[in-house]
Design a protein around this motif. Sequence first.
Motif, short mmCIF file in Angstrom:
data_model
loop_
_atom_site.label_atom_id
_atom_site.label_comp_id
_atom_site.label_asym_id
_atom_site.label_seq_id
_atom_site.Cartn_x
_atom_site.Cartn_y
_atom_site.Cartn_z
N VAL A 12 -7.09 98.52 61.28
CA VAL A 12 -5.93 98.80 60.45
C VAL A 12 -5.48 100.24 60.67
N SER A 13 -6.41 101.17 60.76
CA SER A 13 -6.06 102.57 60.99
C SER A 13 -5.33 102.72 62.32
N ALA A 14 -5.79 102.03 63.34
CA ALA A 14 -5.14 102.11 64.65
C ALA A 14 -3.72 101.59 64.57
N VAL A 15 -3.50 100.51 63.84
CA VAL A 15 -2.16 99.97 63.68
C VAL A 15 -1.27 100.97 62.96
N LEU A 81 7.26 98.71 57.39
CA LEU A 81 5.83 98.88 57.61
C LEU A 81 5.21 97.49 57.77
N ASP A 82 4.62 97.25 58.92
CA ASP A 82 4.04 95.95 59.27
C ASP A 82 2.55 96.12 59.47
N ASN A 83 1.76 95.34 58.75
CA ASN A 83 0.31 95.45 58.84
C ASN A 83 -0.28 94.11 59.24
N PRO A 84 -0.89 94.01 60.44
CA PRO A 84 -1.56 92.77 60.80
C PRO A 84 -2.75 92.52 59.85
N VAL A 85 -3.03 91.26 59.60
CA VAL A 85 -4.21 90.89 58.81
C VAL A 85 -5.30 90.58 59.83
N SER A 104 4.00 86.72 57.45
CA SER A 104 4.20 85.93 58.65
C SER A 104 2.93 85.16 58.97
N VAL A 105 3.10 83.98 59.54
CA VAL A 105 1.95 83.19 59.98
C VAL A 105 1.85 83.19 61.50
N ASP A 106 2.80 83.88 62.17
CA ASP A 106 2.80 83.93 63.63
C ASP A 106 3.16 85.30 64.19
N GLY A 107 3.44 86.28 63.34
CA GLY A 107 3.81 87.62 63.80
C GLY A 107 5.26 87.73 64.25
N LYS A 108 6.04 86.65 64.12
CA LYS A 108 7.44 86.65 64.56
C LYS A 108 8.40 86.34 63.42
N THR A 109 8.11 85.31 62.65
CA THR A 109 8.97 84.89 61.56
C THR A 109 8.38 85.37 60.24
N ALA A 127 3.02 73.17 54.65
CA ALA A 127 3.36 74.44 54.00
C ALA A 127 2.27 75.47 54.30
N ALA A 128 2.68 76.69 54.57
CA ALA A 128 1.73 77.77 54.84
C ALA A 128 0.97 78.12 53.55
N ALA A 129 -0.27 78.52 53.73
CA ALA A 129 -1.14 78.95 52.63
C ALA A 129 -1.54 80.40 52.87
N PRO A 130 -2.06 81.07 51.85
CA PRO A 130 -2.46 82.47 52.04
C PRO A 130 -3.42 82.68 53.21
N ASP A 131 -4.32 81.73 53.47
CA ASP A 131 -5.25 81.88 54.59
C ASP A 131 -4.57 81.88 55.95
N ASP A 132 -3.31 81.41 56.02
CA ASP A 132 -2.57 81.35 57.28
C ASP A 132 -1.87 82.66 57.63
N VAL A 133 -1.77 83.57 56.68
CA VAL A 133 -1.01 84.81 56.88
C VAL A 133 -1.68 85.69 57.94
N THR A 134 -0.88 86.11 58.93
CA THR A 134 -1.37 86.97 60.01
C THR A 134 -0.79 88.38 59.95
N HIS A 135 0.34 88.56 59.24
CA HIS A 135 0.99 89.87 59.13
C HIS A 135 1.60 90.02 57.74
N VAL A 136 1.60 91.25 57.26
CA VAL A 136 2.21 91.60 55.99
C VAL A 136 3.21 92.71 56.28
N ARG A 137 4.45 92.57 55.77
CA ARG A 137 5.48 93.55 56.11
C ARG A 137 6.29 93.93 54.87
N TRP A 138 6.54 95.23 54.75
CA TRP A 138 7.42 95.73 53.69
C TRP A 138 8.58 96.48 54.33
N ARG A 139 9.76 96.29 53.77
CA ARG A 139 10.94 97.07 54.13
C ARG A 139 11.21 97.97 52.92
N LEU A 140 11.17 99.28 53.13
CA LEU A 140 11.42 100.18 52.01
C LEU A 140 12.88 100.04 51.60
#
Length: 159
Positions: A12-15, A81-85, A104-109, A127-140
């Motif tokens: 996470v720090s590297a990202v 700010l985009d943070n991979p899980v 996102s569940v694929d890093g694209k959508t 339907a996607a579930a929380p375990d499927d999440v691969t990225h978390v993104r915030w737009r300020l």
Amino acid sequence: MFNRIARTAAAVSAVALSTAAVAGGPLQITSKVLSETKVRAADGSTSPVLGPVKKVGPGDGVVFVLAYQNTGKQTIGNIVLDNPVPQGIAYRGPSANTPAPEVSVDGKTYGPLASLNVRTPTGARRAAAPDDVTHVRWRLAAPLTAGAQGQLAFKAVLK
């Protein structure tokens, strides 16, 4: 397990550092992973407390914190700010006092979790579930003025 979370924190720090480098300017980003433990009060109630990761195992809660600051002299706009899980971690939702992120569940959508689908091994969609999440993104929502800072966080558990 500690080694897994330590590697997760390093990833996470590297990202976060690469995000700051891409910004090419005064946007400073730091990240950390904290463990969430329950502390019992004298009245018997419990409340979550965040602290350094000491010992965690499957099912234990962690919180990913992304802190940001404009160290420059001018306002910065359009910050995303985009943070991979990391693998081995399951997303659970935004932390208290943090706006809901797009996920996102694929890093694209990206979008609200309820709007996303995943393909099953048979090719069907569900339907996607929380375990499927691969990225978390915030737009300020607002530009970040000189000297301004903030932090965003999401909860997760070790798989």
